[in-house]
Scaffold this active site. Structure first.
Site, PDB file in Angstrom:
ATOM      1  N   ALA A  66       0.835  -1.196   0.000  1.00  0.00           N
ATOM      2  CA  ALA A  66       0.000   0.000   0.000  1.00  0.00           C
ATOM      3  C   ALA A  66       0.872   1.249   0.000  1.00  0.00           C
ATOM      4  O   ALA A  66       2.002   1.245   0.485  1.00  0.00           O
ATOM      5  CB  ALA A  66      -0.906  -0.005   1.227  1.00  0.00           C
ATOM      6  N   GLY A  67       0.310   2.316  -0.553  1.00  0.00           N
ATOM      7  CA  GLY A  67       1.028   3.583  -0.614  1.00  0.00           C
ATOM      8  C   GLY A  67       1.536   3.901  -1.999  1.00  0.00           C
ATOM      9  O   GLY A  67       1.845   5.057  -2.297  1.00  0.00           O
ATOM     10  N   ASN A 115       9.179   8.985   3.819  1.00  0.00           N
ATOM     11  CA  ASN A 115       7.951   9.638   3.369  1.00  0.00           C
ATOM     12  C   ASN A 115       7.119  10.070   4.570  1.00  0.00           C
ATOM     13  O   ASN A 115       7.133   9.444   5.622  1.00  0.00           O
ATOM     14  CB  ASN A 115       7.149   8.703   2.447  1.00  0.00           C
ATOM     15  CG  ASN A 115       6.121   7.876   3.199  1.00  0.00           C
ATOM     16  OD1 ASN A 115       5.025   8.342   3.486  1.00  0.00           O
ATOM     17  ND2 ASN A 115       6.500   6.636   3.523  1.00  0.00           N
ATOM     18  N   ARG A 116       6.422  11.159   4.388  1.00  0.00           N
ATOM     19  CA  ARG A 116       5.426  11.587   5.365  1.00  0.00           C
ATOM     20  C   ARG A 116       4.184  12.059   4.597  1.00  0.00           C
ATOM     21  O   ARG A 116       3.692  13.178   4.765  1.00  0.00           O
ATOM     22  CB  ARG A 116       5.980  12.684   6.281  1.00  0.00           C
ATOM     23  CG  ARG A 116       6.635  13.868   5.593  1.00  0.00           C
ATOM     24  CD  ARG A 116       6.954  14.983   6.603  1.00  0.00           C
ATOM     25  NE  ARG A 116       7.644  16.086   5.984  1.00  0.00           N
ATOM     26  CZ  ARG A 116       8.975  16.204   5.931  1.00  0.00           C
ATOM     27  NH1 ARG A 116       9.752  15.261   6.457  1.00  0.00           N
ATOM     28  NH2 ARG A 116       9.528  17.245   5.342  1.00  0.00           N
ATOM     29  N   MET A 117       3.697  11.161   3.743  1.00  0.00           N
ATOM     30  CA  MET A 117       2.592  11.497   2.844  1.00  0.00           C
ATOM     31  C   MET A 117       1.326  11.878   3.602  1.00  0.00           C
ATOM     32  O   MET A 117       0.635  12.815   3.234  1.00  0.00           O
ATOM     33  CB  MET A 117       2.305  10.320   1.911  1.00  0.00           C
ATOM     34  CG  MET A 117       3.503   9.864   1.071  1.00  0.00           C
ATOM     35  SD  MET A 117       4.174  11.145  -0.003  1.00  0.00           S
ATOM     36  CE  MET A 117       2.905  11.263  -1.242  1.00  0.00           C
ATOM     37  N   GLY A 118       0.985  11.105   4.646  1.00  0.00           N
ATOM     38  CA  GLY A 118      -0.173  11.454   5.458  1.00  0.00           C
ATOM     39  C   GLY A 118      -1.502  10.990   4.886  1.00  0.00           C
ATOM     40  O   GLY A 118      -2.512  11.720   4.963  1.00  0.00           O
ATOM     41  N   PHE A 119      -1.532   9.765   4.344  1.00  0.00           N
ATOM     42  CA  PHE A 119      -2.782   9.182   3.831  1.00  0.00           C
ATOM     43  C   PHE A 119      -3.460  10.087   2.800  1.00  0.00           C
ATOM     44  O   PHE A 119      -4.684  10.270   2.824  1.00  0.00           O
ATOM     45  CB  PHE A 119      -3.773   8.889   4.963  1.00  0.00           C
ATOM     46  CG  PHE A 119      -3.425   7.717   5.846  1.00  0.00           C
ATOM     47  CD1 PHE A 119      -2.335   6.915   5.587  1.00  0.00           C
ATOM     48  CD2 PHE A 119      -4.216   7.420   6.947  1.00  0.00           C
ATOM     49  CE1 PHE A 119      -2.014   5.832   6.411  1.00  0.00           C
ATOM     50  CE2 PHE A 119      -3.918   6.337   7.775  1.00  0.00           C
ATOM     51  CZ  PHE A 119      -2.813   5.548   7.506  1.00  0.00           C
ATOM     52  N   ASN A 151      -6.309  -1.447   1.746  1.00  0.00           N
ATOM     53  CA  ASN A 151      -5.677  -0.961   2.969  1.00  0.00           C
ATOM     54  C   ASN A 151      -6.474   0.244   3.464  1.00  0.00           C
ATOM     55  O   ASN A 151      -6.613   1.230   2.750  1.00  0.00           O
ATOM     56  CB  ASN A 151      -4.223  -0.577   2.669  1.00  0.00           C
ATOM     57  CG  ASN A 151      -3.432  -0.244   3.906  1.00  0.00           C
ATOM     58  OD1 ASN A 151      -3.725   0.712   4.604  1.00  0.00           O
ATOM     59  ND2 ASN A 151      -2.393  -1.032   4.171  1.00  0.00           N
ATOM     60  N   ASN A 184      -4.792  -0.471   8.718  1.00  0.00           N
ATOM     61  CA  ASN A 184      -3.536   0.250   8.898  1.00  0.00           C
ATOM     62  C   ASN A 184      -3.643   1.163  10.115  1.00  0.00           C
ATOM     63  O   ASN A 184      -4.336   2.182  10.084  1.00  0.00           O
ATOM     64  CB  ASN A 184      -3.203   1.061   7.645  1.00  0.00           C
ATOM     65  CG  ASN A 184      -1.821   1.689   7.706  1.00  0.00           C
ATOM     66  OD1 ASN A 184      -1.132   1.624   8.721  1.00  0.00           O
ATOM     67  ND2 ASN A 184      -1.398   2.301   6.621  1.00  0.00           N
ATOM     68  N   SER A 187       1.005   3.599  10.433  1.00  0.00           N
ATOM     69  CA  SER A 187       1.732   4.660   9.737  1.00  0.00           C
ATOM     70  C   SER A 187       2.183   5.711  10.743  1.00  0.00           C
ATOM     71  O   SER A 187       1.400   6.135  11.600  1.00  0.00           O
ATOM     72  CB  SER A 187       0.844   5.319   8.678  1.00  0.00           C
ATOM     73  OG  SER A 187       1.459   6.504   8.184  1.00  0.00           O
ATOM     74  N   ASN A 189       2.770   8.746   9.999  1.00  0.00           N
ATOM     75  CA  ASN A 189       2.554  10.055   9.377  1.00  0.00           C
ATOM     76  C   ASN A 189       1.181  10.666   9.643  1.00  0.00           C
ATOM     77  O   ASN A 189       0.861  11.720   9.104  1.00  0.00           O
ATOM     78  CB  ASN A 189       2.790   9.950   7.867  1.00  0.00           C
ATOM     79  CG  ASN A 189       4.207   9.497   7.559  1.00  0.00           C
ATOM     80  OD1 ASN A 189       5.157   9.954   8.187  1.00  0.00           O
ATOM     81  ND2 ASN A 189       4.351   8.575   6.619  1.00  0.00           N
ATOM     82  N   THR A 190       0.352   9.985  10.443  1.00  0.00           N
ATOM     83  CA  THR A 190      -0.907  10.560  10.907  1.00  0.00           C
ATOM     84  C   THR A 190      -0.816  10.679  12.417  1.00  0.00           C
ATOM     85  O   THR A 190      -0.628   9.671  13.109  1.00  0.00           O
ATOM     86  CB  THR A 190      -2.105   9.659  10.522  1.00  0.00           C
ATOM     87  OG1 THR A 190      -2.219   9.608   9.097  1.00  0.00           O
ATOM     88  CG2 THR A 190      -3.399  10.210  11.108  1.00  0.00           C
ATOM     89  N   LYS A 225      -1.829  -4.458   9.651  1.00  0.00           N
ATOM     90  CA  LYS A 225      -0.469  -4.031   9.319  1.00  0.00           C
ATOM     91  C   LYS A 225       0.167  -3.390  10.539  1.00  0.00           C
ATOM     92  O   LYS A 225      -0.411  -2.475  11.142  1.00  0.00           O
ATOM     93  CB  LYS A 225      -0.471  -3.046   8.151  1.00  0.00           C
ATOM     94  CG  LYS A 225       0.936  -2.703   7.645  1.00  0.00           C
ATOM     95  CD  LYS A 225       0.887  -1.997   6.310  1.00  0.00           C
ATOM     96  CE  LYS A 225       2.288  -1.842   5.714  1.00  0.00           C
ATOM     97  NZ  LYS A 225       2.258  -1.258   4.367  1.00  0.00           N
ATOM     98  N   ASN A 254       5.359  -2.048   8.489  1.00  0.00           N
ATOM     99  CA  ASN A 254       5.257  -0.710   7.922  1.00  0.00           C
ATOM    100  C   ASN A 254       6.635  -0.031   7.983  1.00  0.00           C
ATOM    101  O   ASN A 254       7.641  -0.678   8.266  1.00  0.00           O
ATOM    102  CB  ASN A 254       4.207   0.094   8.712  1.00  0.00           C
ATOM    103  CG  ASN A 254       3.487   1.122   7.844  1.00  0.00           C
ATOM    104  OD1 ASN A 254       4.093   1.791   7.024  1.00  0.00           O
ATOM    105  ND2 ASN A 254       2.184   1.238   8.054  1.00  0.00           N
TER     106      ASN A 254
END
Length: 350
Positions: A66-67, A115-119, A151, A184, A187, A189-190, A225, A254
């Site tokens: 995922a991602g 990465n810090r994409m943040g969903f 995911n 998930n 992560s 990043n949230t 995950k 992760n």
């Protein structure tokens, strides 16, 4: 050839390159015989590659984590590249922009990405529309169809106390369009998301989803995950809960918030990049350890999808030797290119 192309691509912004590269593949796949040419080049078939895991038939054990295809935009292209399965998402109920850019960083010396994409995603309704198109394009008679995992996560604005509602929304909306689900909660990043990995918070989410699952005619495999940064106590709690709630599998792992395994990237550069989840070679050893621990603790009763630091067939074999039933790549795809699934499958057969 790809190594030269990669050098050129690495001069440009990672996020823009991602969409550019996949859009190019999309154009190729849509021209007459384009997809067949891609499949001829990248879709490797051989006896002994297929797997039967949590009641599903995987044409090969190499998946994409995922991602990468958050919004199910590139399933046709990824199918042509020979992946046995693709996990879309992380999908949230409402659309999300994600974190402020730049939020994706390459660390070539360490074969890693932060990465810090943040969903960031289009929201579950838009993703369902994409999955409907994919489902219509598939041949029902195709026994080697690519498996699709969903995911699911929570929106940033949703409190942890109400998180179970977001997971429920995505679970119900995606139910008819994916082959399995991954919850998930790992992560980095949230904000606050990883707190949901604590036993009682997890129990609330997973038991609720399992209750919904059991009302359906055919149950969908439900997986969790997890983070590579969990303590032994937390791992034990998750294994106990997974056994209690009869989860179908665990995805390990992760990304990590640790920077300890970075050896070639200058500390000043790491500090400048800042927060985010680290993936790639530096997380492989810990990921292998977690897979091995879960397999040992459950005596192999809960299938594990191994993810973290897989670039080659040898990396994949390490995951399988640790107890994984299937494996997923992500950072390896960025560094090794579109032939990664083919190369791993060939290596596994040999």
């Amino acid at each position: 050839m790809y190594q030269f192309i990669r050098k050129c691509l690495f001069f440009f912004d990672p996020e823009k390159v991602h969409y550019f590269s996949m859009d190019v593949l999309g154009v190729i796949a849509k021209i007459p015989f384009g997809k067949k040419r891609l499949q001829k080049s990248f879709d490797y078939k051989a006896d002994g590659l297929s797997r039967e895991v949590f009641g599903l038939h995987f044409k090969n054990p190499v998946g994409l984590a995922a991602g990468f295809d958050k919004n199910a935009l590139y399933l046709n292209e990824l199918d042509a590249l020979g992946f046995g399965f693709v996990e879309i998402g992380t999908v949230t109920p409402l659309p999300q922009e994600g974190n402020e850019k730049p939020r994706l960083f390459r660390l070539p010396g360490d074969k890693a990405i932060i990465n810090r994409m943040g969903f960031n995603n289009f929201g579950v309704k838009a993703v369902v529309e994409q999955l409907k198109k994919w489902k219509l394009s598939r041949k029902k008679s195709d026994s080697d169809a690519m498996i699709i995992g969903g995911n699911i996560g929570k929106n940033k604005v949703t409190s942890n106390e109400e998180a179970w509602r977001d997971y429920e929304t995505c679970f119900i909306a995606l139910y008819d369009y994916v082959d399995y689900f991954v919850v998930n909660v790992s992560s980095p990043n949230t904000p606050g998301l990883r707190e949901l990995q604590e036993k009682e918070s997890l129990r609330k989410i997973l038991s609720h989803l399992q209750a919904i699952n059991r009302t359906k005619i055919s149950l969908k495999p439900l997986l969790l995950k997890i983070s590579p940064d969990l303590s032994e106590r937390q791992l034990n709690d998750i294994v106990d809960l997974a056994m209690e709630l009869q989860l179908d599998g665990i995805v390990a792992t992760n990304t990590t918030v640790s920077r300890e395994k970075l050896s070639s990237t200058p500390p000043a550069e790491i500090e400048k990049i800042g927060a985010g989840g680290l993936s790639g070679k530096p997380v492989k050893e810990r990921s292998d350890e977690v897979v091995r621990y879960i397999h040992s603790k459950t005596k192999g009763k809960i299938p594990v999808i191994g993810s973290g630091g897989i670039f080659t067939a040898e990396d994949a074999k390490d995951k399988f030797n640790a107890g994984a039933e299937l494996i997923q790549v992500w950072t390896g795809f960025i560094y090794e290119g579109p032939a990664i699934a083919k190369n791993i499958c060939k290596g596994l057969v040999k």
